[in-house]
Design an enzyme around this catalytic site. Structure first.
Site, short mmCIF file in Angstrom:
data_model
loop_
_atom_site.label_atom_id
_atom_site.label_comp_id
_atom_site.label_asym_id
_atom_site.label_seq_id
_atom_site.Cartn_x
_atom_site.Cartn_y
_atom_site.Cartn_z
N ASP A 155 0.84 -1.21 0.00
CA ASP A 155 0.00 0.00 0.00
C ASP A 155 0.87 1.25 0.00
OD1 ASP A 155 -2.54 1.44 2.20
OD2 ASP A 155 -2.30 1.49 0.01
N LYS A 188 2.95 3.33 -5.60
CA LYS A 188 2.44 2.31 -6.55
C LYS A 188 3.51 1.85 -7.51
CE LYS A 188 -0.82 3.36 -4.04
NZ LYS A 188 -0.79 2.65 -2.73
N ASP A 196 -3.18 -2.95 -2.54
CA ASP A 196 -4.23 -1.93 -2.56
C ASP A 196 -4.08 -1.08 -3.83
OD1 ASP A 196 -5.17 0.97 -0.60
OD2 ASP A 196 -6.41 -0.45 -1.68
N ASN A 197 -5.16 -0.43 -4.23
CA ASN A 197 -5.15 0.61 -5.28
C ASN A 197 -4.75 0.13 -6.67
OD1 ASN A 197 -3.56 2.16 -2.64
ND2 ASN A 197 -5.63 2.77 -3.25
#
Ligand code: OZR
Ligand code: MG
Length: 214
Positions: free
Chosen positions: A141, A144, A169-170
């Site tokens: 997380d 990125k 995540d993301n």
């Protein structure tokens, strides 16, 4: 100078949560970020997916990359079995300072080791510095564009074993397209996407769960 967003989040926890009660810390942060000011916690929607994957894996040794204020650190640590450990890596000292206080407020400091620094520098040192053999679970997380290099680093440092689970995540928003390509095309991972929404919004986002096949 005024307070920072992480400091205001900490104040909200101290005001609205009960010391030693992780669920109340999670709820206080979610309420603050939904109604007062948005912040980049994994949040309550994706948090339920994190909880279910974590419970399924039941890791002895877990790693989180990107502590921020410690919201997901608390979500993970509260579900660990006795004797299990969570290591969490945060680059930003101001974030790390707030996270330590939020983790302690939840009463989870004995299960969590917060390591300050860059993941790229710290991952190669984890075996020797903390006597870690493998990570059974990794929550990605942080930045990125570090997801792929740090996953490769974990592989190369022998920190993943057959069955280790990566949860990222993301992967849609802000997005980690190279990471999705990497884990979905590699014969060494079995990947699946859990569709959800960006924390505290209606925008699509999701988590990618990838099982290392050894
Ligand atoms: O950049 C994000 N996370 C990366 C965090 C970045 C790092 O910046 C400095 C510190 O070391 C922190 O760990 C992010 C951004 C959004 N967003 O909507 O912009 C939503 C999220 O869930 C995110 O994790
Ligand atoms: Mg995130």
């Amino acid at each position: 100078t005024g307070s920072s967003r992480p400091q205001r989040m900490l104040k909200a926890v101290q005001k609205n949560a009960t010391k030693g009660d992780p669920q109340s810390v999670i709820s206080a942060i979610d309420h603050y970020c939904r109604h007062k000011e948005w912040a980049m916690n994994v949040g309550d929607d994706k948090g339920l997916i994190l909880d279910s994957v974590l419970t399924e894996v039941n890791p002895s040794t877990a790693l989180e990359l990107g502590t921020y204020c410690g919201y997901s650190t608390v979500r993970i640590a509260r579900l660990l079995s006795p004797g299990s450990k969570l290591f969490t890596v945060e680059f930003n000292p101001a974030f790390a300072e707030v996270a330590r206080q939020i983790i302690a407020y939840a009463g989870l400091q004995d299960k969590v080791t917060l390591v300050e620094g860059s993941s790229g520098d710290l991952i190669p040192k984890m075996k020797e510095q903390f006597g870690i053999k493998y990570f059974d679970f990794v929550f990605l997380d942080h930045w990125k564009d570090r997801y792929v290099p740090d996953t490769k680093l974990l592989e190369d440092c022998g920190l993943l074993k057959k069955g280790s689970v990566l949860l990222a995540d993301n992967v849609i928003c802000p997005g980690a397209p190279e990471y999705l390509k990497y884990v979905r095309n590699s014969p060494r991972y079995e990947s699946r996407y859990y569709k959800s929404n960006l924390e505290y919004t209606k925008v699509e986002d999701g988590l990618e769960k990838s099982v290392f096949l050894g």
